[in-house]
Design a protein around this motif. Sequence first.
Motif, PDB file in Angstrom:
ATOM      1  N   LEU A   1     123.639  82.673  83.206  1.00 57.80           N
ATOM      2  CA  LEU A   1     123.639  82.015  84.508  1.00 57.80           C
ATOM      3  C   LEU A   1     123.129  80.574  84.401  1.00 57.80           C
ATOM      4  CD1 LEU A   1     122.223  84.887  86.763  1.00 57.80           C
ATOM      5  CD2 LEU A   1     124.575  84.032  86.739  1.00 57.80           C
ATOM      6  N   LEU A   2     122.111  80.381  83.582  1.00 56.94           N
ATOM      7  CA  LEU A   2     121.546  79.038  83.440  1.00 56.94           C
ATOM      8  C   LEU A   2     122.470  78.092  82.693  1.00 56.94           C
ATOM      9  CD1 LEU A   2     117.834  79.956  82.676  1.00 56.94           C
ATOM     10  CD2 LEU A   2     118.702  78.877  84.756  1.00 56.94           C
ATOM     11  N   ALA A   3     123.360  78.641  81.869  1.00 56.58           N
ATOM     12  CA  ALA A   3     124.326  77.813  81.134  1.00 56.58           C
ATOM     13  C   ALA A   3     125.528  77.540  82.018  1.00 56.58           C
ATOM     14  CB  ALA A   3     124.752  78.524  79.852  1.00 56.58           C
ATOM     15  N   SER A   4     125.263  77.009  83.197  1.00 60.94           N
ATOM     16  CA  SER A   4     126.298  76.857  84.210  1.00 60.94           C
ATOM     17  C   SER A   4     126.105  75.559  84.961  1.00 60.94           C
ATOM     18  CB  SER A   4     126.253  78.071  85.159  1.00 60.94           C
ATOM     19  OG  SER A   4     127.254  78.007  86.133  1.00 60.94           O
ATOM     20  N   ASP A   5     126.559  75.553  86.185  1.00 62.37           N
ATOM     21  CA  ASP A   5     126.528  74.370  87.043  1.00 62.37           C
ATOM     22  C   ASP A   5     125.148  74.209  87.691  1.00 62.37           C
ATOM     23  OD1 ASP A   5     128.614  72.432  88.469  1.00 62.37           O
ATOM     24  OD2 ASP A   5     127.233  73.151  90.018  1.00 62.37           O
ATOM     25  N   PRO A   6     124.722  72.990  87.996  1.00 60.37           N
ATOM     26  CA  PRO A   6     123.441  72.817  88.689  1.00 60.37           C
ATOM     27  C   PRO A   6     123.327  73.620  89.978  1.00 60.37           C
ATOM     28  CG  PRO A   6     124.229  70.689  87.908  1.00 60.37           C
ATOM     29  CD  PRO A   6     125.330  71.681  87.638  1.00 60.37           C
ATOM     30  N   SER A   7     124.441  73.817  90.689  1.00 64.79           N
ATOM     31  CA  SER A   7     124.395  74.550  91.950  1.00 64.79           C
ATOM     32  C   SER A   7     124.009  76.008  91.760  1.00 64.79           C
ATOM     33  CB  SER A   7     125.748  74.459  92.667  1.00 64.79           C
ATOM     34  OG  SER A   7     126.773  75.029  91.877  1.00 64.79           O
ATOM     35  N   ILE A   8     124.291  76.570  90.589  1.00 63.91           N
ATOM     36  CA  ILE A   8     123.845  77.917  90.257  1.00 63.91           C
ATOM     37  C   ILE A   8     122.466  77.876  89.620  1.00 63.91           C
ATOM     38  CG2 ILE A   8     124.266  79.877  88.726  1.00 63.91           C
ATOM     39  CD1 ILE A   8     127.211  79.621  89.308  1.00 63.91           C
ATOM     40  N   ARG A   9     122.247  76.915  88.712  1.00 62.87           N
ATOM     41  CA  ARG A   9     120.988  76.889  87.959  1.00 62.87           C
ATOM     42  C   ARG A   9     119.769  76.808  88.867  1.00 62.87           C
ATOM     43  NH1 ARG A   9     123.721  73.529  84.119  1.00 62.87           N
ATOM     44  NH2 ARG A   9     122.792  71.665  85.030  1.00 62.87           N
ATOM     45  N   TRP A  10     119.814  75.939  89.880  1.00 60.56           N
ATOM     46  CA  TRP A  10     118.609  75.779  90.682  1.00 60.56           C
ATOM     47  C   TRP A  10     118.297  77.049  91.470  1.00 60.56           C
ATOM     48  CZ3 TRP A  10     117.689  76.087  95.909  1.00 60.56           C
ATOM     49  CH2 TRP A  10     118.789  76.029  96.773  1.00 60.56           C
ATOM     50  N   GLN A  11     119.327  77.775  91.866  1.00 60.11           N
ATOM     51  CA  GLN A  11     119.097  79.016  92.602  1.00 60.11           C
ATOM     52  C   GLN A  11     118.586  80.128  91.683  1.00 60.11           C
ATOM     53  OE1 GLN A  11     121.918  79.811  95.963  1.00 60.11           O
ATOM     54  NE2 GLN A  11     123.123  78.180  94.999  1.00 60.11           N
ATOM     55  N   VAL A  12     119.066  80.148  90.444  1.00 60.34           N
ATOM     56  CA  VAL A  12     118.527  81.085  89.462  1.00 60.34           C
ATOM     57  C   VAL A  12     117.042  80.797  89.246  1.00 60.34           C
ATOM     58  CG1 VAL A  12     118.635  81.827  87.047  1.00 60.34           C
ATOM     59  CG2 VAL A  12     120.752  81.426  88.323  1.00 60.34           C
ATOM     60  N   MET A  13     116.706  79.525  89.100  1.00 57.12           N
ATOM     61  CA  MET A  13     115.317  79.142  88.878  1.00 57.12           C
ATOM     62  C   MET A  13     114.439  79.542  90.056  1.00 57.12           C
ATOM     63  SD  MET A  13     116.141  75.399  87.220  1.00 57.12           S
ATOM     64  CE  MET A  13     114.426  74.885  87.039  1.00 57.12           C
TER      65      MET A  13
ATOM     66  N   GLU B   1     108.362  75.149  92.226  1.00 57.01           N
ATOM     67  CA  GLU B   1     109.232  74.443  93.158  1.00 57.01           C
ATOM     68  C   GLU B   1     109.611  73.062  92.644  1.00 57.01           C
ATOM     69  OE1 GLU B   1     109.348  73.006  97.848  1.00 57.01           O
ATOM     70  OE2 GLU B   1     107.862  74.468  97.165  1.00 57.01           O
ATOM     71  N   SER B   2     108.695  72.392  91.987  1.00 59.00           N
ATOM     72  CA  SER B   2     109.004  71.053  91.474  1.00 59.00           C
ATOM     73  C   SER B   2     110.161  71.094  90.478  1.00 59.00           C
ATOM     74  CB  SER B   2     107.767  70.447  90.804  1.00 59.00           C
ATOM     75  OG  SER B   2     107.327  71.265  89.718  1.00 59.00           O
ATOM     76  N   GLN B   3     110.257  72.184  89.711  1.00 57.42           N
ATOM     77  CA  GLN B   3     111.326  72.290  88.719  1.00 57.42           C
ATOM     78  C   GLN B   3     112.664  72.608  89.356  1.00 57.42           C
ATOM     79  OE1 GLN B   3     110.278  74.893  85.462  1.00 57.42           O
ATOM     80  NE2 GLN B   3     108.262  73.958  85.182  1.00 57.42           N
ATOM     81  N   TRP B   4     112.693  73.601  90.287  1.00 60.20           N
ATOM     82  CA  TRP B   4     114.001  73.916  90.856  1.00 60.20           C
ATOM     83  C   TRP B   4     114.475  72.831  91.809  1.00 60.20           C
ATOM     84  CZ3 TRP B   4     114.243  74.361  96.075  1.00 60.20           C
ATOM     85  CH2 TRP B   4     113.204  74.947  96.810  1.00 60.20           C
ATOM     86  N   ARG B   5     113.559  72.141  92.444  1.00 56.47           N
ATOM     87  CA  ARG B   5     113.997  71.026  93.298  1.00 56.47           C
ATOM     88  C   ARG B   5     114.581  69.888  92.460  1.00 56.47           C
ATOM     89  NH1 ARG B   5     113.360  71.017  98.552  1.00 56.47           N
ATOM     90  NH2 ARG B   5     111.929  72.500  99.542  1.00 56.47           N
ATOM     91  N   ALA B   6     114.016  69.635  91.303  1.00 54.76           N
ATOM     92  CA  ALA B   6     114.565  68.607  90.419  1.00 54.76           C
ATOM     93  C   ALA B   6     115.965  68.993  89.966  1.00 54.76           C
ATOM     94  CB  ALA B   6     113.648  68.412  89.216  1.00 54.76           C
ATOM     95  N   GLU B   7     116.169  70.266  89.680  1.00 56.05           N
ATOM     96  CA  GLU B   7     117.499  70.728  89.304  1.00 56.05           C
ATOM     97  C   GLU B   7     118.460  70.637  90.481  1.00 56.05           C
ATOM     98  OE1 GLU B   7     120.465  71.909  86.821  1.00 56.05           O
ATOM     99  OE2 GLU B   7     118.399  71.450  86.253  1.00 56.05           O
TER     100      GLU B   7
END
Length: 328
Positions: free
Chosen positions: A9-21, A29-35
Amino acid sequence: MTDAVIDWLLASDPSIRWQVMRDLTDAPESQWRAERERVETEGWGARLLSHQDEDGQWAGGAFAPAGFDWREWKEVGQPWTATCYALTQLRQFGLDPASARARRTVELIGANSRWDEGNQPYWEGEVEECINGRTVADGAYFGVDVSPIVARLLGERLEDGGWNCERAKGSLRSSFHTTINVLEGLLEYERATGGTPALREARRSGEEYLLARKLFRSLRTGAPADETFLRFIHPNRWRYDILRALDYFRASALLTGAAPDPRLAEAIDYLVSRRLENGAWPLDWTLPGRVWFALDEGEGEPSRWITLRALRVLKWWSAAGGEASRQA
């Protein structure tokens, strides 16, 4: 949930990655918001924004592309490239509503886009409840005052607790499809504004409509009301399936703190049963009609979108103490 599936899942698009995170790995939160910020400039989000017209719309229209020949709908399928569907996709991708690009888009659409049916300004809403449900969700997410549309929807609820786009044509029974579209909109509005007692009561009645039917069964016969409700689709557009409903109930519970309703258990069991040996879930089908680009590998293949949504539903269900169905 396995590390291999999370890595996939993480080896995908930013729109998926941030939600996985955010939803699966519990990243700060600082990490997924940056993504999430990358949605505007990379991947599917940037690609969809690249198709935006100078006047803020997509494909020159609110509901259908400019110059659309309605024979195409019958022969090929409904087109999904116009403004309303693009906005919903950007919301689902997670485009930051506070970004300058998002604020400018909202402003331009308000100034230039009008609905095909009735010629109303875009943010005043259309005439059908399912379209207005999505307009409320998009508007609330992107910071638009959509309270007049919400008031209309509250007044259009049917006696059985839900909504139906065929109400104006005389329908007295609610629709799974329309009801989930309206519920998602009301939930997004409540998240943005805090809601009102009348809105919360309307959401409860719409939820009860779905729960009384175990999310997919006919109240009269007990059989599946529509076999497609058990087939996973993404993007859903206006279509209903049990995963969409389960994801809604998850989001609602996270907002309100409500415990999982035991009537969700049969749908949860079915969701678990559809998991593939590799730990993912498949995309069962897609709607015909023109799109800007595909978001999955194709029908029958493992789907990152379906898998993301399924895993976060099951994580919520387990953490909240949901029980498995005792039905055979």
